[in-house]
Design an enzyme around this catalytic site. Structure first.
Site, PDB file in Angstrom:
ATOM      1  N   TYR A   1     108.052 -27.204  64.011  1.00  0.00           N
ATOM      2  CA  TYR A   1     109.033 -28.278  64.046  1.00  0.00           C
ATOM      3  C   TYR A   1     108.845 -29.093  65.319  1.00  0.00           C
ATOM      4  O   TYR A   1     108.735 -28.538  66.407  1.00  0.00           O
ATOM      5  CB  TYR A   1     110.462 -27.718  64.004  1.00  0.00           C
ATOM      6  CG  TYR A   1     111.465 -28.821  63.740  1.00  0.00           C
ATOM      7  CD1 TYR A   1     111.858 -29.113  62.445  1.00  0.00           C
ATOM      8  CD2 TYR A   1     111.974 -29.597  64.780  1.00  0.00           C
ATOM      9  CE1 TYR A   1     112.739 -30.153  62.178  1.00  0.00           C
ATOM     10  CE2 TYR A   1     112.854 -30.640  64.526  1.00  0.00           C
ATOM     11  CZ  TYR A   1     113.233 -30.915  63.221  1.00  0.00           C
ATOM     12  OH  TYR A   1     114.091 -31.943  62.966  1.00  0.00           O
TER      13      TYR A   1
ATOM     14  N   GLN B   1     116.810 -29.538  56.535  1.00  0.00           N
ATOM     15  CA  GLN B   1     116.084 -29.644  55.263  1.00  0.00           C
ATOM     16  C   GLN B   1     114.588 -29.359  55.447  1.00  0.00           C
ATOM     17  O   GLN B   1     113.944 -28.785  54.562  1.00  0.00           O
ATOM     18  CB  GLN B   1     116.318 -31.008  54.600  1.00  0.00           C
ATOM     19  CG  GLN B   1     115.858 -32.230  55.394  1.00  0.00           C
ATOM     20  CD  GLN B   1     116.942 -32.751  56.352  1.00  0.00           C
ATOM     21  OE1 GLN B   1     117.855 -32.017  56.743  1.00  0.00           O
ATOM     22  NE2 GLN B   1     116.815 -34.009  56.746  1.00  0.00           N
TER      23      GLN B   1
ATOM     24  N   ASN C   1     117.348 -29.635  67.341  1.00  0.00           N
ATOM     25  CA  ASN C   1     118.778 -29.763  67.664  1.00  0.00           C
ATOM     26  C   ASN C   1     119.568 -28.606  67.047  1.00  0.00           C
ATOM     27  O   ASN C   1     118.991 -27.650  66.509  1.00  0.00           O
ATOM     28  CB  ASN C   1     119.305 -31.123  67.175  1.00  0.00           C
ATOM     29  CG  ASN C   1     119.222 -31.263  65.652  1.00  0.00           C
ATOM     30  OD1 ASN C   1     119.073 -30.276  64.927  1.00  0.00           O
ATOM     31  ND2 ASN C   1     119.323 -32.494  65.164  1.00  0.00           N
TER      32      ASN C   1
ATOM     33  N   SER D   1     117.390 -25.517  79.186  1.00  0.00           N
ATOM     34  CA  SER D   1     116.374 -25.110  80.145  1.00  0.00           C
ATOM     35  C   SER D   1     116.981 -24.789  81.510  1.00  0.00           C
ATOM     36  O   SER D   1     118.083 -25.226  81.821  1.00  0.00           O
ATOM     37  CB  SER D   1     115.374 -26.263  80.277  1.00  0.00           C
ATOM     38  OG  SER D   1     114.198 -25.821  80.890  1.00  0.00           O
TER      39      SER D   1
ATOM     40  N   GLN E   1     113.945 -29.941  86.503  1.00  0.00           N
ATOM     41  CA  GLN E   1     114.638 -29.237  85.430  1.00  0.00           C
ATOM     42  C   GLN E   1     115.906 -29.987  85.022  1.00  0.00           C
ATOM     43  O   GLN E   1     116.236 -30.092  83.843  1.00  0.00           O
ATOM     44  CB  GLN E   1     115.001 -27.834  85.916  1.00  0.00           C
ATOM     45  CG  GLN E   1     114.991 -26.760  84.876  1.00  0.00           C
ATOM     46  CD  GLN E   1     113.701 -26.712  84.059  1.00  0.00           C
ATOM     47  OE1 GLN E   1     113.770 -26.486  82.883  1.00  0.00           O
ATOM     48  NE2 GLN E   1     112.539 -26.933  84.645  1.00  0.00           N
TER      49      GLN E   1
ATOM     50  N   HIS F   1     116.051 -32.836  82.270  1.00  0.00           N
ATOM     51  CA  HIS F   1     115.908 -32.561  80.827  1.00  0.00           C
ATOM     52  C   HIS F   1     117.159 -32.926  80.051  1.00  0.00           C
ATOM     53  O   HIS F   1     117.111 -33.587  79.020  1.00  0.00           O
ATOM     54  CB  HIS F   1     115.607 -31.081  80.587  1.00  0.00           C
ATOM     55  CG  HIS F   1     114.155 -30.766  80.565  1.00  0.00           C
ATOM     56  ND1 HIS F   1     113.283 -31.317  79.663  1.00  0.00           N
ATOM     57  CD2 HIS F   1     113.402 -29.954  81.344  1.00  0.00           C
ATOM     58  CE1 HIS F   1     112.062 -30.854  79.880  1.00  0.00           C
ATOM     59  NE2 HIS F   1     112.097 -30.030  80.902  1.00  0.00           N
TER      60      HIS F   1
ATOM     61  N   GLU G   1     114.652 -18.534  83.023  1.00  0.00           N
ATOM     62  CA  GLU G   1     113.501 -18.994  82.239  1.00  0.00           C
ATOM     63  C   GLU G   1     112.313 -19.249  83.179  1.00  0.00           C
ATOM     64  O   GLU G   1     111.206 -18.781  82.937  1.00  0.00           O
ATOM     65  CB  GLU G   1     113.885 -20.296  81.521  1.00  0.00           C
ATOM     66  CG  GLU G   1     112.783 -20.881  80.672  1.00  0.00           C
ATOM     67  CD  GLU G   1     113.140 -22.277  80.158  1.00  0.00           C
ATOM     68  OE1 GLU G   1     114.111 -22.878  80.672  1.00  0.00           O
ATOM     69  OE2 GLU G   1     112.434 -22.768  79.251  1.00  0.00           O
ATOM     70  N   HIS G   2     112.563 -20.020  84.252  1.00  0.00           N
ATOM     71  CA  HIS G   2     111.519 -20.340  85.231  1.00  0.00           C
ATOM     72  C   HIS G   2     111.958 -19.821  86.593  1.00  0.00           C
ATOM     73  O   HIS G   2     113.072 -20.099  87.029  1.00  0.00           O
ATOM     74  CB  HIS G   2     111.340 -21.855  85.365  1.00  0.00           C
ATOM     75  CG  HIS G   2     110.991 -22.546  84.082  1.00  0.00           C
ATOM     76  ND1 HIS G   2     111.877 -23.360  83.406  1.00  0.00           N
ATOM     77  CD2 HIS G   2     109.847 -22.553  83.354  1.00  0.00           C
ATOM     78  CE1 HIS G   2     111.292 -23.845  82.315  1.00  0.00           C
ATOM     79  NE2 HIS G   2     110.061 -23.363  82.250  1.00  0.00           N
TER      80      HIS G   2
ATOM     81  N   ASP H   1     104.526 -26.618  82.682  1.00  0.00           N
ATOM     82  CA  ASP H   1     104.977 -27.342  81.495  1.00  0.00           C
ATOM     83  C   ASP H   1     103.818 -28.013  80.771  1.00  0.00           C
ATOM     84  O   ASP H   1     103.889 -28.245  79.568  1.00  0.00           O
ATOM     85  CB  ASP H   1     105.983 -28.432  81.885  1.00  0.00           C
ATOM     86  CG  ASP H   1     107.344 -27.866  82.207  1.00  0.00           C
ATOM     87  OD1 ASP H   1     107.644 -26.757  81.733  1.00  0.00           O
ATOM     88  OD2 ASP H   1     108.110 -28.532  82.938  1.00  0.00           O
TER      89      ASP H   1
ATOM     90  N   GLU I   1     116.638  16.813  55.235  1.00  0.00           N
ATOM     91  CA  GLU I   1     117.267  15.508  55.047  1.00  0.00           C
ATOM     92  C   GLU I   1     117.754  15.306  53.612  1.00  0.00           C
ATOM     93  O   GLU I   1     118.231  14.217  53.281  1.00  0.00           O
ATOM     94  CB  GLU I   1     116.285  14.389  55.445  1.00  0.00           C
ATOM     95  CG  GLU I   1     116.012  14.350  56.944  1.00  0.00           C
ATOM     96  CD  GLU I   1     115.220  13.132  57.392  1.00  0.00           C
ATOM     97  OE1 GLU I   1     114.698  12.400  56.518  1.00  0.00           O
ATOM     98  OE2 GLU I   1     115.121  12.914  58.607  1.00  0.00           O
TER      99      GLU I   1
ATOM    100  N   HIS J   1     110.329  13.655  48.646  1.00  0.00           N
ATOM    101  CA  HIS J   1     109.464  13.506  49.817  1.00  0.00           C
ATOM    102  C   HIS J   1     108.733  14.829  50.066  1.00  0.00           C
ATOM    103  O   HIS J   1     107.517  14.860  50.265  1.00  0.00           O
ATOM    104  CB  HIS J   1     110.282  13.154  51.073  1.00  0.00           C
ATOM    105  CG  HIS J   1     110.690  11.710  51.161  1.00  0.00           C
ATOM    106  ND1 HIS J   1     111.556  11.130  50.267  1.00  0.00           N
ATOM    107  CD2 HIS J   1     110.344  10.738  52.047  1.00  0.00           C
ATOM    108  CE1 HIS J   1     111.725   9.849  50.609  1.00  0.00           C
ATOM    109  NE2 HIS J   1     111.003   9.592  51.681  1.00  0.00           N
TER     110      HIS J   1
END
Lengths: 428, 428
Positions: free
Chosen positions: A130, A191, A214, A237, A259, A262, A327-328, A361, A415, A420
């Site tokens: 995506y 979709q 999104n 981020s 950062q 963003h 994250e960073h 990045d 069991e 089995h």
């Protein structure tokens, strides 16, 4: 104004807890609407996809074309400014080298009981990628998501991207061409995720779906997790910079702002052992904000989510880093490796004064798709492994079955699973 | 009567498609009820957990005890019959050896541009293990879920298990003790998953939750995926046996029934190249069903979901195997390795005539928690990796930044992210 904390203040623990537990993710509840779209695409296929595209992206797929033709993708690449093309190709080469090295080795061994065992790794057959439309359509993101799939050996990589009013982003097309994307579909939103997961008359289904999006896209991926594999649940981020007073405050301010620009929900945090340096960085941020084109976004992020934390000694920082699991993590200090050895939870670490986060990045090689929102406690950045799966195997002969079979029979009976037990016992 | 298909029949493709796409998973919609429980546990903590336990499991945690004390776990182990204890310990030793070998190596290298890069693997700090109560409380499942966590290096492993009317299953406790489980909480259902994910006054939160459960437990894990890591979305168990006419029909019938006895939604499928052998296996299944204690369940599964597929040559089978992407694939043929080399999608493969699938359920070593419902197309069995995460790292110096920095600046500008560009450019 960003939050400012001092580890020696009596209320530090409580205020740091609040920082750790603050949620920056929007609680937009789109789950019902997404479930409806997913069901509709599953039932009506292409007709539903075309309807939602008309409604949300204002173009008719039968007129504008469902796919971006190969010629258009090649033309986008050939139309790039030479320096930009060279930059994308350098990035692609470096990302490819790093991710190709991630392919795990198969294993096979025979143990002392004579049991042969091991595991074999294989790529998934098809992956979906995506790519958001509009402002967040980043060619670097196309490279970071597509190249690991190809490095893993995925033979069919289908990209979906919304083209509002039919307009495609040529930079994104060029990046797709460099990365070896096989199909580019002009569809987006929940979709598009449903189309990739279930397939339609036109679109063959995929096995794994990756890429940012999104709230609707994220929720569709979450709902379809299990029907397909997905990369991760992503949030805003964030960066945590650990810096001593030997740094140029302007460099560190630039890193914090890289950062913050963003999104207003992004987060930039500074850890330092020098209050005067903290002041200098805060001033430098203000000065740079004034001349930054993305200043409005960066200021919103810095004011709402930024934080400066001053401590006596940076040696006290690693447990606080682990609480945030950033994250960073940028370590602008004399011995960053020694500090890194004390850290347990971080998505990606940038070592030393000459490794700004932004280098990761784009061109360093490791992936920029990383766990956010403290998820580095339990998850990893995107890798070739996300496009592969492991098949274990076991081979016994009469002798090895005689050795370990009786234990299996005993456990199966305990069991309450007599069939089995029988399937082993009948061979003994 | 199981489905019987012949690959040479004109309607084979359509009928095989129907088999591949048949859903055996219940569509019980518990998502709203689970969301309410999760929210309640998050808000009210221990009080909510105690309320749900009183309601669903009919005991008061403050009286019966929130945790099973260490003495009770040790006593359960010491009270085991010696052969059962030996069987569990053999299984644990073999599972431990297999999963310890899965720990990945860290990587580090310096490329020709002088960029140092790599990745470091670390275990999560805490993991939660769900163990169902009642009929499905399997000690083998405790071993298979707990040992990979310990092999990964997880220091805190918290088990939750419902104890209806306060009664604990001693076999499960003994297995937990052998596997090195650190805490055993007498709670179950969605409330136990929420407690592990968010923590409460009594229960510290974990980073990853694994283990099987009913629809409520599975839905709670799905909803909390992203707050914590989870193992997988699991469905009914299944086996695909590929067998030629040189097999004893009774052995193959026993293998098919070992899967069918799990649950009416389980699925057992036979691929063979000999119609007479197919008849013989079908007869053997009928005969064995008559004397099987779990015969009612196994018959329900075999009649509703069983299938026998006859083909001219087994060489034609691998693409059909890949369509089904079975959890368990048993290859009772002369050259199972050659066949396995042609297969792309399967959870675990059992090679040769002396490797019944049940040996992998208990003592072979590889994990028995495997992808079901065609998810072997994109996912893998449980492993030490599910309890670990990877941190990438990057280190540049002035010279290497000069080499690759300008490309990052160009890309950042092209993406409309000037602060990203500035954080690199300021160092050049």
């Amino acid at each position: 104004m960003p939050l400012r904390l001092d580890t020696t203040a009596p209320d530090f623990a409580a205020r740091f807890d609040a920082l750790v537990n603050a949620r920056r993710e929007a609680d937009e509840d789109v789950s019902r609407a997404v479930a409806d779209i997913v069901r509709d695409v599953r039932e009506r296929g292409d007709a539903a996809i075309a309807d939602y595209t008309r409604r949300f992206d204002r173009h008719d797929l039968d007129t504008s074309g469902w796919q971006v033709p190969a010629e258009e993708r090649r033309a986008a690449l050939e139309g790039l400014a030479p320096d930009l093309r060279a930059a994308l190709e350098l990035a692609a080469t470096r990302i490819r080298a790093y991710h190709a090295a991630q392919r795990p080795a198969d294993s096979e061994s025979v143990d002392e009981a004579g049991v042969r065992m091991g595991a074999r790794w294989t790529p998934v057959e098809a992956a979906g990628l995506y790519v958001p439309g509009g402002r967040a359509a980043y060619p670097s993101s196309v490279l970071m998501n597509a190249i690991p799939a190809k490095a893993a050996g995925v033979s069919r990589l289908a990209m979906v991207t919304p083209t509002p009013d039919g307009v495609v982003n040529p930079l994104v097309l060029a990046a797709a061409e460099i990365a070896g994307v096989d199909e580019v579909w002009r569809i987006g939103g929940a979709q598009a995720i449903a189309a990739l997961a279930y397939g339609s008359t036109r679109i063959a289904p995929v096995d794994v779906i990756v890429g940012p999006g999104n709230a609707w896209v994220a929720e569709a991926k979450r709902q379809l997790y299990g029907v397909v594999g997905i990369d991760m649940v992503a949030g805003p981020s964030e960066i945590l910079v650990v810096a001593d007073a030997k740094n140029d405050p302007d460099w560190i301010a630039a890193d914090l702002l890289s950062q913050a620009e963003h999104d207003p929900t992004s987060q930039s945090i500074l850890f330092t052992d020098d209050a005067a340096f903290a002041d200098a960085v805060a001033s430098a941020v203000e000065a740079q904000l004034g001349r930054l084109q993305t200043g409005a976004t960066a200021r919103a992020s810095w004011d709402a989510n930024g934080a400066i934390i001053v401590m006596d000694r940076l040696e006290a920082a690693p447990p606080l880093v682990d609480r945030l699991a950033p994250e960073h993590l940028e370590l602008a200090i004399d011995d960053p490796d020694a500090f890194f050895a004390q850290v347990r939870h971080a998505g990606s670490v940038f070592l030393g004064r000459h490794t700004p986060e932004a280098i990761g990045d784009y061109v360093a090689g490791p992936n920029h798709v990383l766990p956010t929102g403290r998820r580095a406690r339990f998850s990893s950045g995107l890798s070739a492994l996300d496009f592969m799966k492991r098949t274990s195997f076991i081979a016994l002969d009469r002798a090895s079955l005689a050795k370990i079979g009786p234990a299996a029979v005993a456990l199966a009976h305990a069991e309450g699973l007599p069939a089995h037990a029988a399937s082993v016992a009948i061979r003994l």
